[in-house]
Each structure stands twice: as structure tokens, then as C-alpha cells.
Enzyme design. Structure first.
Site, PDB file in Angstrom:
ATOM      1  CE1 TYR A 142      37.467  49.943  19.159  1.00 15.40           C
ATOM      2  CE2 TYR A 142      39.102  51.384  20.146  1.00 15.40           C
ATOM      3  CZ  TYR A 142      38.668  50.596  19.091  1.00 15.40           C
ATOM      4  OH  TYR A 142      39.457  50.471  17.968  1.00 15.40           O
ATOM      5  CE  LYS A 189      31.470  53.445   5.322  1.00 16.61           C
ATOM      6  NZ  LYS A 189      32.195  53.516   4.052  1.00 16.61           N
ATOM      7  CG  ASP A 221      35.229  54.311   2.910  1.00 13.39           C
ATOM      8  OD1 ASP A 221      35.017  55.472   3.317  1.00 13.39           O
ATOM      9  OD2 ASP A 221      34.404  53.686   2.222  1.00 13.39           O
ATOM     10  CG  ASP A 245      42.660  52.081  18.026  1.00 11.79           C
ATOM     11  OD1 ASP A 245      43.877  52.316  18.080  1.00 11.79           O
ATOM     12  OD2 ASP A 245      42.134  51.041  18.475  1.00 11.79           O
TER      13      ASP A 245
END
Ligand SMILES: NC(=O)c1ccc[n+]([C@@H]2O[C@H](COP(=O)([O-])OP(=O)(O)OC[C@H]3O[C@@H](n4cnc5c(N)ncnc54)[C@H](O)[C@@H]3O)[C@@H](O)[C@H]2O)c1
Length: 371
Positions: A142, A189, A221, A245
Site C-alpha cells: 500500500y 505467502k 490462501d 486488510d
């Protein structure tokens, strides 16, 4: 204890729900012999209307001088419906987070027996869920460089993390785990992303300083699936900005109403506490918004200042209000209770816990005013 609290009620329902939190905090101060000094300051649309600036310098100064910030909500349809507006209420909150260095966003997730049927998820899956998410708030994709090629056919967003950024939030999460069920799950990840591999390496190294905490890892995931399949397995979740988020909004459905969910944003020298909901402008001035998310944010503020007994008293009072169906219409559409009734009940329970049976009888016969 003397505590200075900056009160940034903001827009929409912000002032109404924050007023109930102030009542509750004043009851706690009186009961436990503390002094809470509240200083109000403008933020959001209300600040733009007065000064043209969603975060006036005066507000920033009041926050910098406070021990904690109690925030309501910001946002107003006149800006939401005007995409060309250059100055917007949201800029006030973003600038506040950045100026105060609030790098860790903390969201507790729990279920209430009285509301278990309100969730879209099955009771047997969510009953007993109790975890907290530590989301990194000021780094990652971000905040990285964003580039759109000159021909407009490609774009990139850079994700970067430093070990300092990882370590400071990881310490907070490990410390939280020590006070809870001593389990920390890092969501990343790491099978694909270099930044995730750095997170794993550093969080693993830090775990040596917290030998009592069991550390495990989940790819994001899989984590998205596990939060819905078996939310009870989690105690403390630690994750980077974008994964946090997404995961925290997904997890919010477990509780049953957005009007119940509190949050904290913590920095090295500052801490801000706010409900996760927005300014719900349709309810502004109607005395119908649920103040519990704000009241539980006030409880988090007390925990941050090591006033655990006091915070627990607020949480017990909230539980009692839900058990006794003293709730706003987002929780029970037939309820006659208003925003200020909930605050009044919680204050009463703090002051006279032994009297709740009498109050229960009054409530059962249909009175919407707490006696
Ligand atoms: N941190 C913040 O201050 C924050 C966060 C999100 C949105 N916003 C702003 O708030 C404004 C409205 O946004 P939105 O409608 O998307 O989100 P919202 O959270 O204000 O409202 C969404 C829905 O949630 C429910 N809700 C929210 N708070 C509630 C409460 N206390 N009690 C009962 N029900 C409640 C209502 O059904 C409402 O229609 C926008 O201007 C947006 O930018 C601010």
C-alpha cells in the site's frame, strides 16, 4: 492514574457512539479512582467545514499531547458523492495514522453466545471463537512505489518490508500471545513472495525470545479458508498490511454485527482506539447506532494502559447487556433500545453489578429506559 484522552468524535454517528464511551469511561474512573481528562478535537468532514483541513494542526497537537486517542468515525455523503473533491474526510484519518506512526492495527474477534445465531456462519463452527489479528499498517504494497507506464498498458505496485518494520509489530504480537493462549500464527505467502520469506525468517528468529509461544505459519490462501472452516484454531494472527486488510474484513462476519467490533492502532509513542465501522450517515442524530464497538474500543484503550481489571469490567458489562437483550436494532430488529440506553445500561452494570436482576425484570416488562 491520570490519563489524558484526545477525543476525536468525527462525523455521522461518531459523536453519538463516542459520547457513550465517555460515559462508560467516566464511570470506570469514578469506580476505580482514576482521573480521565478528555480533550475534544475536530477531524474529518466536520473539521473541513470549520477549517478546510480534515486534520487541523490543533487536532494533531492535542493527539500528540495525549496518552491515547479515542476516535469515532469520519465520512460524509457530500464527499462520498463527489469524486472530484480534493479535500476529503478520509485524508484526516490516514494523515493521523501516518503522523502518529501507528504501525500496528489490532482487531479482536470473538463471538457472543447471545448473538451466535446472527452470524452467517454455522453456530457449531464459530461458537467459542476468540482470536486477535495484528496487521502491519504503515508498510508493504500500500505504501510502495506505484507506476503506470507511459503507454498505460502496464502498471506495478512495489511491496517492500524492512526487518525493523517486521520486528516491531512481531514483538507486540508475541507479547499479546503471552497474555492469551500462547499461540501465534504468521500468515504470509512465503512460497511465492520474497517479503513473506523475510517475515518468516525474522519472526522465527524472534520466537526464540518467546519460548512459551507456539509459532506456526499459514499461507494466506489457506488462512482465508481456515478462518471460515475452523476459526477456533486461532489465538493471535500476525500478518502484513494487505493480507491483514483482507483477512480482518473476512473475519468480521464471525461476530454477527459490525456494530460490535473494536480496534486499536498502536505506534511507538501513540495509540488510537476506534470502532471498525464508518460514520453510518443514515443513522446520524437518530440515536439508533450500536455504541458497543466504540465502548469496546474504550476497553482496549484501558488494556493498552495496563488497566486490565477496568477493561474486563467493561467487557463483562457488554456481555451482560447482550445476554439480557439490551441491544440496538442491528442486533434485534424488534428492540426498542436506543444508543444511549445501551450506554446507560453498561454504566449501571459497572456501578451496581449486584442489581442487574432488578434491571432485568424492568427490561423484561418492556421498558426501554433503564431504571
Ligand atoms: N474508520 C472510519 O472512520 C471509516 C471506516 C469505514 C467507512 N468510513 C466512511 O463512513 C461512511 C459510510 O461508509 P459505509 O456506509 O461504507 O460504512 P459504515 O460502516 O458507516 O456503514 C455500513 C453499514 O453498517 C451498519 N453499521 C455501521 N455502523 C453501525 C453501528 N454502529 N450500529 C449499527 N449498524 C452499523 C449499517 O447497516 C450501515 O449501513 C463513508 O463516508 C466512509 O468513507 C469511515
Amino acid at each position: 492514574m491520570n490519563i489524558k484522552i484526545a477525543l476525536l468524535s468525527g462525523d455521522g454517528i461518531g459523536p453519538e457512539v463516542t459520547a457513550e464511551s465517555v460515559k462508560v469511561l467516566e464511570a470506570i474512573a469514578e469506580k476505580y479512582g482514576h482521573k480521565f481528562k478528555f480533550t475534544s478535537a475536530d477531524v474529518g468532514a466536520v473539521a473541513i467545514d470549520k477549517t478546510g483541513n480534515p486534520l487541523p494542526d490543533k487536532t494533531l497537537e492535542i493527539c500528540a499531547n495525549a496518552d491515547a486517542i479515542l476516535f469515532g468515525s469520519i465520512g460524509d455523503p457530500k464527499y462520498d458523492n463527489n469524486p472530484k473533491a480534493k479535500v476529503r474526510p478520509e485524508q484526516g484519518l490516514l494523515k493521523l495514522r501516518k503522523s502518529m506512526g501507528l504501525f500496528a492495527n489490532i482487531r479482536p474477534l470473538t463471538t457472543y453466545d447471545a448473538l451466535i445465531g446472527k452470524s452467517n456462519l454455522k453456530e457449531q463452527v464459530i461458537k467459542g471463537t476468540d482470536f486477535v489479528i495484528y496487521r502491519e499498517l504503515t508498510g508493504g504494497i500500500y505504501f510502495g512505489d506505484k507506476v503506470l507506464s507511459t503507454d498505460g498498458k502496464s502498471a506495478s505496485d512495489n511491496c517492500s518490508y524492512s526487518t525493523d518494520e517486521i520486528d516491531r509489530i512481531a514483538h507486540l504480537a508475541f507479547k499479546a500471545a503471552l497474555k492469551r493462549r500462547k499461540k501465534l500464527t504468521l500468515i504470509d505467502k512465503a512460497n511465492v513472495l520474497e517479503t513473506s520469506r523475510l517475515w518468516r525468517k525474522h519472526v522465527t528468529a524472534l520466537s526464540k525470545s518467546y519460548p512459551e509461544v507456539a509459532l506456526d505459519f499459514l499461507f494466506v490462501d489457506n488462512a482465508a479458508m481456515q478462518i471460515i472452516l475452523n476459526p477456533r484454531q486461532f489465538d493471535v494472527i500476525l500478518t502484513e498490511n494487505m493480507f491483514g486488510d483482507i483477512i480482518s474484513d473476512e473475519a468480521s462476519v464471525i461476530a454477527g454485527s459490525i456494530g460490535l467490533l473494536a480496534s486499536a492502532s498502536i505506534g511507538k509513542n501513540a495509540a488510537l482506539f476506534e470502532p471498525i465501522h464508518g460514520s453510518y450517515p443514515q443513522a446520524k442524530g437518530k440515536n439508533i447506532a450500536n455504541p458497543i464497538a466504540s465502548i469496546l474500543s474504550a476497553a482496549m484503550l484501558l488494556e493498552h494502559l495496563n488497566l486490565f481489571k477496568e477493561a474486563q469490567n467493561i467487557k463483562d458489562a457488554v456481555n451482560k447487556s447482550l445476554d439480557m437483550k439490551v441491544c440496538t436494532s442491528d442486533i434485534n430488529s424488534e428492540s426498542l433500545f436506543k444508543t444511549d440506553d445501551i450506554g446507560a445500561f453498561i454504566v449501571d452494570y459497572i456501578n451496581y453489578p449486584e442489581d442487574y436482576n432488578l434491571k432485568h425484570n424492568n427490561i423484561k416488562i418492556g421498558q426501554s429506559t433503564i431504571i
